[in-house]
Design a protein around this motif. Sequence first.
Motif, short mmCIF file in Angstrom:
data_model
loop_
_atom_site.label_atom_id
_atom_site.label_comp_id
_atom_site.label_asym_id
_atom_site.label_seq_id
_atom_site.Cartn_x
_atom_site.Cartn_y
_atom_site.Cartn_z
N SER A 59 0.82 -1.22 0.00
CA SER A 59 0.00 0.00 0.00
C SER A 59 0.85 1.26 0.00
N GLU A 60 0.50 2.20 -0.84
CA GLU A 60 1.13 3.53 -0.80
C GLU A 60 0.47 4.40 0.28
N ALA A 61 -0.76 4.07 0.64
CA ALA A 61 -1.50 4.88 1.60
C ALA A 61 -0.86 4.85 2.99
N ILE A 62 -0.33 3.72 3.39
CA ILE A 62 0.25 3.59 4.74
C ILE A 62 1.45 4.52 4.92
N PRO A 63 2.44 4.51 4.03
CA PRO A 63 3.55 5.45 4.21
C PRO A 63 3.12 6.91 4.01
N ASP A 64 2.14 7.14 3.12
CA ASP A 64 1.64 8.51 2.94
C ASP A 64 1.01 9.04 4.23
N GLU A 65 0.24 8.19 4.91
CA GLU A 65 -0.38 8.59 6.17
C GLU A 65 0.67 8.88 7.24
N ALA A 66 1.73 8.09 7.29
CA ALA A 66 2.80 8.32 8.27
C ALA A 66 3.51 9.64 7.99
N ALA A 67 3.75 9.96 6.72
CA ALA A 67 4.37 11.24 6.37
C ALA A 67 3.45 12.39 6.74
N GLN A 68 2.14 12.22 6.51
CA GLN A 68 1.17 13.25 6.87
C GLN A 68 1.13 13.46 8.38
N GLU A 69 1.24 12.38 9.14
CA GLU A 69 1.24 12.49 10.60
C GLU A 69 2.47 13.28 11.07
N LEU A 70 3.61 13.02 10.47
CA LEU A 70 4.82 13.77 10.81
C LEU A 70 4.63 15.24 10.46
N SER A 71 4.02 15.52 9.34
CA SER A 71 3.74 16.90 8.93
C SER A 71 2.83 17.60 9.94
N LYS A 72 1.80 16.90 10.42
CA LYS A 72 0.89 17.46 11.42
C LYS A 72 1.61 17.75 12.73
N ARG A 73 2.54 16.87 13.11
CA ARG A 73 3.29 17.09 14.36
C ARG A 73 4.15 18.34 14.27
N ILE A 74 4.67 18.61 13.08
CA ILE A 74 5.48 19.82 12.90
C ILE A 74 4.58 21.04 12.84
N GLY A 75 3.45 20.94 12.17
CA GLY A 75 2.48 22.02 12.11
C GLY A 75 2.86 23.10 11.10
N TYR A 76 1.91 24.01 10.86
CA TYR A 76 2.13 25.07 9.86
C TYR A 76 3.21 26.06 10.26
N GLY A 77 3.31 26.37 11.52
CA GLY A 77 4.32 27.32 11.97
C GLY A 77 5.57 26.67 12.52
N GLY A 78 5.60 25.35 12.46
CA GLY A 78 6.73 24.63 13.01
C GLY A 78 6.48 24.25 14.46
N VAL A 79 7.44 23.60 15.04
CA VAL A 79 7.36 23.17 16.43
C VAL A 79 8.69 23.46 17.09
N THR A 80 8.66 23.93 18.33
CA THR A 80 9.91 24.16 19.07
C THR A 80 10.11 23.03 20.07
N ILE A 81 11.34 22.58 20.12
CA ILE A 81 11.73 21.49 21.01
C ILE A 81 12.71 22.06 22.03
N PRO A 82 12.39 22.02 23.32
CA PRO A 82 13.33 22.52 24.31
C PRO A 82 14.58 21.64 24.40
N CYS A 83 15.72 22.29 24.59
CA CYS A 83 16.98 21.58 24.77
C CYS A 83 17.90 22.46 25.62
N ASP A 84 19.08 21.95 25.95
CA ASP A 84 20.05 22.74 26.71
C ASP A 84 20.28 24.08 26.00
N GLU A 85 20.24 25.16 26.73
CA GLU A 85 20.54 26.50 26.24
C GLU A 85 19.53 27.06 25.24
N GLY A 86 18.32 26.46 25.12
CA GLY A 86 17.33 27.05 24.24
C GLY A 86 16.38 26.07 23.61
N TYR A 87 16.19 26.25 22.31
CA TYR A 87 15.20 25.47 21.56
C TYR A 87 15.72 25.10 20.18
#
Length: 123
Positions: A59-87
């Motif tokens: 199926s092509e749909a399964i990997p497409d859905e996984a890529a879409q899920e990753l895209s949603k996690r990042i979001g339209y404005g991006g996502v900030t991840i906290p780390c040492d000394e900032g983000y």
Amino acid sequence: MTKNKALYAWFNEGEIPFYRASSVPDDVIMPYGTYEYIESAFDAGEVGLTANLFFRTESEAIPDEAAQELSKRIGYGGVTIPCDEGYIWLKRGSPFAQSVVYEEDPAIKRRYINITAEYLTFS
């Protein structure tokens, strides 16, 4: 948390396990993902990271859905991840996802993902 550990933790929040591209176990079972670890700092601007999703499916749909899920996690404005000394500010790259075909095994489906990272850290 170090930059490396912060990225690893973020990528592994989803349902598919992720590994640094340079350290995928020999006995890994699909599906899984990889990401390139590129380190930077505040004054260096944006850097490109790549992630890959690997599936064994007809199926092509399964990997497409996984890529879409990753895209949603990042979001339209991006996502900030906290780390040492900032983000680390992750954003969708362009193009975001591309299909890769393996002629020798058509059951392997891969999605090549472009991500932009901006390190809002002092070092």
